[in-house]
Design an enzyme around this catalytic site. Structure first.
Site, PDB file in Angstrom:
ATOM      1  N   GLU A  49       2.467  -9.888  11.471  1.00 22.55           N
ATOM      2  CA  GLU A  49       2.163  -9.419  10.114  1.00 22.55           C
ATOM      3  C   GLU A  49       3.454  -8.999   9.390  1.00 22.55           C
ATOM      4  OE1 GLU A  49      -0.391  -6.059  10.322  1.00 22.55           O
ATOM      5  OE2 GLU A  49      -0.770  -5.959   8.156  1.00 22.55           O
ATOM      6  N   ASP A  76       0.766  -1.239   0.000  1.00 22.77           N
ATOM      7  CA  ASP A  76       0.000   0.000   0.000  1.00 22.77           C
ATOM      8  C   ASP A  76       0.805   1.300   0.000  1.00 22.77           C
ATOM      9  OD1 ASP A  76      -1.758  -2.063   0.423  1.00 22.77           O
ATOM     10  OD2 ASP A  76      -2.565  -1.296   2.304  1.00 22.77           O
TER      11      ASP A  76
HETATM   12  C1  2M8 Z   1      -3.137  -4.354   3.691  1.00 23.43           C
HETATM   13  O1  2M8 Z   1      -4.028  -3.591   2.922  1.00 23.43           O
HETATM   14  C2  2M8 Z   1      -5.302  -3.173   3.428  1.00 23.43           C
HETATM   15  C3  2M8 Z   1      -6.040  -2.489   2.295  1.00 23.43           C
HETATM   16  O2  2M8 Z   1      -6.295  -3.431   1.291  1.00 23.43           O
HETATM   17  C4  2M8 Z   1      -5.189  -2.235   4.616  1.00 23.43           C
HETATM   18  O3  2M8 Z   1      -4.111  -1.671   4.885  1.00 23.43           O
HETATM   19  O4  2M8 Z   1      -6.214  -2.039   5.300  1.00 23.43           O
HETATM   20  C5  2M8 Z   1      -1.984  -4.787   2.773  1.00 23.43           C
HETATM   21  O5  2M8 Z   1      -0.918  -5.290   3.545  1.00 23.43           O
HETATM   22  C6  2M8 Z   1      -2.451  -5.833   1.769  1.00 23.43           C
HETATM   23  O6  2M8 Z   1      -1.380  -6.333   1.032  1.00 23.43           O
HETATM   24  C7  2M8 Z   1      -3.179  -6.983   2.454  1.00 23.43           C
HETATM   25  O7  2M8 Z   1      -3.758  -7.805   1.479  1.00 23.43           O
HETATM   26  C8  2M8 Z   1      -4.274  -6.476   3.412  1.00 23.43           C
HETATM   27  C9  2M8 Z   1      -4.869  -7.589   4.273  1.00 23.43           C
HETATM   28  O8  2M8 Z   1      -3.847  -8.338   4.886  1.00 23.43           O
HETATM   29  O9  2M8 Z   1      -3.752  -5.483   4.300  1.00 23.43           O
END
Ligand code: 2M8
Length: 473
Positions: free
Chosen positions: A445, A210
Site C-alpha cells: 500500500e 487522511d
Molecule cells: C484510506 O482511507 C480510508 C478511509 O476512506 C481508511 O483509512 O480507512 C486512504 O488511503 C484513501 O486514500 C483510500 O482511498 C482508502 C482505500 O484505499 O484508504
C-alpha cells in the site's frame, strides 16, 4: 539478485539508473502478494504479480483496495485501478467504473465508499451503520458513505479509452459521460462554499490523504477526545501496525466530522455556518480541473460539445492560482475556509497541480524547484522514493501513513505532471523509483520513504494497477 540488477532487468535504460535507489535486503525480502511470492525478479514477473494482485482483489463487479484493510469499493481507488486494468483486462476497467457510478447519488455525488452488502457487520470501520445513507433522500439503494474523493475518474475513463479505443470502450464512455458531468456539477454547484470557483472538502477522508500534516491545523480545531474510541473497535489497527496508521485522536475527530455532516442529511446548504472542517485542497481541485480537461476530450469522442469543459477548466486553473498558490513558498497550499488562511505545512499535495496542462510556466518552474528540493528529492536519478511530506520537517514520520511514506498514486500523478510540462528526465527518475519500490517489496500500500520497505497492505490494488501502467509506458 541485487536491487540494481533487478532494476536493470526491467528494461530501463542504463542512463536512467538511479545511483542510490538500492533497497535494503529486508525490503527485497518482504513477502509481496496475496499468493505469498517474494519480490519479482524481472519485468514479466512484476507484471504477473500485479495482475495476480488485481485478480485476487476482484469482487464480482469491482476491485477491493485490499481484502483485509479495505474490503469494500473506494471511489478514487477504482479510478486508479481502472487505469491499470485497461492495460490487461479492459472489460473489467469499464465494469469497475460502471459499478462505482451506479452508486452515484441523485445530487451527483459519487460516494467515497460503496459497501458490499454481502460482507459481515464489522468488516470495516466505520461501516454502513455509522453512515446511514439509507435514511437520506437521493442516496442509492446500496449503502454508501456520504463523502466524496478527488474526481480522477474522467481522467481514468479517458486513459482507458485511449488504451483500447474500440466500440465496447466507446459505448462505455458514452454511458459514463453524463455521470461524469453530473459528478463535476455536484462539486461546482454544492461544494463551492467560498464562492471562489474551488471545491471545499468537508472531511480529511475526502482528500484521500487522511492524516496528512496538511490537515493538522484545521483538525486541531475539531472538538473531540481520543477516549471516545474506547466505545468502538477500529478495524484498521487489527490488520496494520497502529504506529503506521492515524491515531485514536485522529479517528475521534474523523467520527465527529462524519456525525456533523450525517446529522444534516449530508446537506451542503449551510456548511459555511457550522461545519467543523472546511478546506480547499490543491490535489482535489487539481483533479477537479484535470477532469474538465479530460471531459473536453471525452466530449469530442462521444459527440458532445467540448467548449464548456474547456472554459470551466480554465476557470478552475485561474481560481487555484488565485486562491491556493503561495508566492512566498512557490508551491500550492490548502486554504482553511474557517480561518481563510493558507496552511503552512509543505506536503506533496502542493506539487499535484502539475497535472493541469494549462498551469502557467512561472508556477510550473516554481513547482519543479520545490519537487527537486531536499524536501521531495525528485531527480533523474532519485536517491530515495518521493515522500508525501517534507522530509526535512521535524515532524516527518517515515512510517505513518500519509505523514511521510511514499505512495504510488501520488508519484504517478506528479510524474504525469512532469511529462505534461516537459520534464521527461525527472519523470523517468520518478518512474524508475516507483517501479523499483514494487520490484523490491511487492504491491504494498505504501513504502518507507528511505529504505523502500513495504508498509500497510501487502496486496494493494492501486499499487498493482499503476505499476502496470508505468511498465506499459
Ligand atoms: C484510506 O482511507 C480510508 C478511509 O476512506 C481508511 O483509512 O480507512 C486512504 O488511503 C484513501 O486514500 C483510500 O482511498 C482508502 C482505500 O484505499 O484508504
Amino acid at each position: 539478485m541485487t536491487a540494481d540488477a533487478r532494476l536493470t532487468s526491467f528494461g530501463l535504460p542504463a542512463d536512467a539508473e538511479p545511483s542510490g535507489v538500492g533497497l535494503p535486503a529486508d525490503a527485497r525480502a518482504t513477502r509481496a502478494d496475496a499468493a505469498g511470492t517474494g519480490g519479482p525478479a524481472d519485468a514479466g514477473g512484476l507484471r504477473r504479480l500485479a495482475v495476480d494482485t488485481l485478480d485476487a482483489n476482484w469482487e464480482h463487479d469491482h476491485t477491493v483496495p485490499s481484502r483485509t484493510l479495505y474490503p469494500h469499493q473506494w471511489s478514487w481507488d477504482s479510478a486508479f485501478i481502472a487505469i491499470g486494468l485497461a492495460q490487461v483486462r479492459p472489460d473489467r476497467a469499464w465494469r469497475e467504473l460502471a459499478s462505482l457510478f451506479r452508486a452515484q447519488w441523485a445530487d451527483g455525488r459519487v460516494p467515497h465508499i460503496v459497501f458490499n452488502p454481502a460482507l459481515r457487520v464489522g468488516a470495516y470501520f466505520p461501516g454502513p451503520e455509522m453512515w446511514r445513507s439509507a435514511d437520506v433522500p437521493g442516496a442509492p439503494a446500496v449503502a454508501t458513505s456520504g463523502l466524496v474523493q478527488p474526481p480522477v475518474h474522467a481522467l481514468a475513463a479517458l486513459l482507458a479509452y485511449r488504451r483500447a479505443p474500440d466500440p465496447t470502450g466507446l459505448a462505455a464512455l458514452r454511458r459514463l459521460y453524463p455521470a461524469l458531468v453530473a459528478q463535476q456539477r455536484y462539486l461546482a454547484d454544492r461544494r463551492d462554499v467560498a464562492g471562489d470557483g474551488l471545491v471545499c472538502i468537508v472531511h480529511p477522508w475526502e482528500s484521500g490523504l487522511d492524516n496528512s500534516p496538511a490537515w493538522d491545523e484545521s483538525m486541531a480545531a475539531v472538538p473531540a477526545e481520543a477516549a471516545v474510541m474506547s466505545a468502538y473497535r477500529r478495524h484498521d489497527t487489527a490488520h496494520a501496525d497502529a504506529a503506521h496508521r492515524p491515531t485514536d485522536l485522529d479517528y475521534a475527530r474523523y467520527l465527529a466530522i462524519v456525525a456533523a455532516y450525517r446529522d444534516h442529511d449530508y446537506s451542503d446548504r449551510d456548511l459555511a455556518t457550522g461545519h467543523p472542517f472546511l478546506v480547499e485542497c490543491p490535489l482535489f481541485n487539481a483533479a477537479f480541473g484535470a477532469a474538465e480537461h479530460a471531459l473536453a476530450e471525452i466530449a469530442a469522442f462521444v459527440g458532445a460539445d467540448p467548449g464548456p469543459h474547456r472554459a470551466r477548466a480554465a476557470r478552475i486553473t485561474e481560481a487555484l492560482l488565485r486562491r491556493l498558490y503561495d508566492r512566498d513558498t512557490g508551491t500550492f497550499q490548502p486554504r482553511d475556509l474557517r480561518t481563510d488562511r493558507l496552511v503552512s505545512a509543505r506536503t506533496v499535495l502542493g506539487l499535484t497541480p502539475l497535472i493541469l496542462p494549462d498551469l502557467p510556466p512561472r508556477e510550473v518552474d516554481a513547482l519543479v524547484v520545490e519537487a527537486r528540493s531536499a524536501r521531495f528529492g525528485v531527480a533523474g536519478r532519485m536517491d530515495r522514493p518521493l515522500p508525501t511530506y517534507d522530509r526535512t520537517a521535524p515532524d516527518f514520520e517515515p512510517l505513518r501513513y500519509w505523514r511521510g511514506p511514499s505512495w504510488l498514486n501520488i508519484g504517478w500523478l506528479v510524474r504525469r505532471g512532469l511529462l505534461l510540462h516537459g520534464h521527461p528526465e525527472l519523470a523517468a527518475g520518478l518512474r524508475h523509483s516507483m517501479i523499483g519500490l514494487v520490484a523490491g517489496a511487492g504491491c504494498h500500500e505504501y513504502f518507507h520513504p528511505d529504505t523502500g520497505a513495504g508498509l500497510g497492505s501487502p496486496a494493494f490494488s492501486w499499487t498493482a494497477a499503476l505499476v502496470l501502467d508505468l511498465l506499459a509506458d
